[in-house]
Design a protein around this motif. Structure first.
Motif, PDB file in Angstrom:
ATOM      1  N   ASP A   6       0.830  -1.215   0.000  1.00  0.00           N
ATOM      2  CA  ASP A   6       0.000   0.000   0.000  1.00  0.00           C
ATOM      3  C   ASP A   6       0.859   1.258   0.000  1.00  0.00           C
ATOM      4  OD1 ASP A   6      -2.271  -1.552  -0.033  1.00  0.00           O
ATOM      5  OD2 ASP A   6      -2.692  -1.326   2.119  1.00  0.00           O
ATOM      6  N   ALA A   7       1.904   1.270   0.828  1.00  0.00           N
ATOM      7  CA  ALA A   7       2.787   2.436   0.906  1.00  0.00           C
ATOM      8  C   ALA A   7       3.504   2.658  -0.426  1.00  0.00           C
ATOM      9  CB  ALA A   7       3.794   2.260   2.034  1.00  0.00           C
ATOM     10  N   LEU A   8       3.959   1.590  -1.037  1.00  0.00           N
ATOM     11  CA  LEU A   8       4.628   1.704  -2.334  1.00  0.00           C
ATOM     12  C   LEU A   8       3.671   2.254  -3.387  1.00  0.00           C
ATOM     13  CD1 LEU A   8       6.983   1.170  -4.290  1.00  0.00           C
ATOM     14  CD2 LEU A   8       6.121  -1.168  -4.521  1.00  0.00           C
ATOM     15  N   GLN A   9       2.466   1.716  -3.418  1.00  0.00           N
ATOM     16  CA  GLN A   9       1.484   2.171  -4.395  1.00  0.00           C
ATOM     17  C   GLN A   9       1.108   3.630  -4.162  1.00  0.00           C
ATOM     18  OE1 GLN A   9       0.603   0.133  -6.968  1.00  0.00           O
ATOM     19  NE2 GLN A   9      -0.197   2.032  -7.803  1.00  0.00           N
ATOM     20  N   ALA A  10       0.935   4.025  -2.903  1.00  0.00           N
ATOM     21  CA  ALA A  10       0.602   5.414  -2.585  1.00  0.00           C
ATOM     22  C   ALA A  10       1.736   6.353  -3.009  1.00  0.00           C
ATOM     23  CB  ALA A  10       0.321   5.560  -1.098  1.00  0.00           C
ATOM     24  N   ALA A  11       2.980   5.951  -2.760  1.00  0.00           N
ATOM     25  CA  ALA A  11       4.127   6.786  -3.133  1.00  0.00           C
ATOM     26  C   ALA A  11       4.215   6.932  -4.654  1.00  0.00           C
ATOM     27  CB  ALA A  11       5.414   6.191  -2.577  1.00  0.00           C
ATOM     28  N   LEU A  12       3.998   5.838  -5.367  1.00  0.00           N
ATOM     29  CA  LEU A  12       4.047   5.905  -6.827  1.00  0.00           C
ATOM     30  C   LEU A  12       2.892   6.736  -7.386  1.00  0.00           C
ATOM     31  CD1 LEU A  12       5.156   2.275  -7.756  1.00  0.00           C
ATOM     32  CD2 LEU A  12       6.496   4.382  -7.887  1.00  0.00           C
ATOM     33  N   ASP A  13       1.722   6.623  -6.762  1.00  0.00           N
ATOM     34  CA  ASP A  13       0.578   7.432  -7.209  1.00  0.00           C
ATOM     35  C   ASP A  13       0.846   8.918  -6.997  1.00  0.00           C
ATOM     36  OD1 ASP A  13      -0.761   5.145  -7.963  1.00  0.00           O
ATOM     37  OD2 ASP A  13      -2.035   5.062  -6.149  1.00  0.00           O
ATOM     38  N   LYS A  14       1.386   9.278  -5.832  1.00  0.00           N
ATOM     39  CA  LYS A  14       1.712  10.682  -5.566  1.00  0.00           C
ATOM     40  C   LYS A  14       2.778  11.185  -6.534  1.00  0.00           C
ATOM     41  CE  LYS A  14       0.546  10.853  -0.683  1.00  0.00           C
ATOM     42  NZ  LYS A  14       1.067  11.034   0.677  1.00  0.00           N
TER      43      LYS A  14
END
Length: 157
Positions: free
Chosen positions: A130-138
């Protein structure tokens, strides 16, 4: 000729009788089936704990789960390391964010290295994804904004 047949029968009977007596002696030993060694004696007379199939299945499932979790953790680690390539700007201390993120990720994975509880492992893996996906989305959103700014600046005369 009759004498030869009678002689043969007597010889045959004697041989059969001798053979049968030997077999009876051996049969007595075979019937007894006595152990030859102390280990055999103990194996026959000591009650052994039988492993149930459930224990074997549980052990196999635990091994698969750990192997699966290990594979997932390595996959997540590789994905994070790949994703850090996009963070090329420096922070306030002058260090590249890529290097800072890689150090933090390594530290997080090392802290959770010896965790054995499947629930905790799963929670860590899901949180990491989740953290990886959120960082990539941002990151993607910021890059879109930068592209829009550049297009807006190039369109104004």
């Amino acid at each position: 000729m009759t004498a030869n047949i009678q002689k043969f029968r007597n010889l045959s009977t004697a041989v059969n009788h001798s053979f049968e007596s030997r077999c009876l002696l051996h049969h007595c030993r075979f019937l007894h089936h006595g152990p030859d060694t102390m280990e055999e004696l103990l194996d026959r007379h000591v009650v052994k704990k039988e492993k149930s199939l459930d224990d074997d299945e549980n052990e196999l499932l635990n091994r698969q789960r750990l192997t699966s979790s290990r594979r997932e953790a390595l996959s997540l680690y590789r994905d994070v390391i790949r994703a850090t390539r996009f963070f090329m700007w420096a922070n306030s201390q002058g260090n590249l964010w890529r290097d800072v993120l890689r150090e933090n990720v390594r530290k997080e994975f090392e802290e959770a290295r010896f965790e054995r509880d499947p629930e905790v492992i799963t929670r860590l893996l899901i949180g990491g994804r989740d953290a990886l996906q959120a960082a990539l989305d941002k990151l993607a959103e910021k890059q879109k904004q930068e592209i829009e700014k550049q297009r807006g600046n190039s369109n104004t005369p």
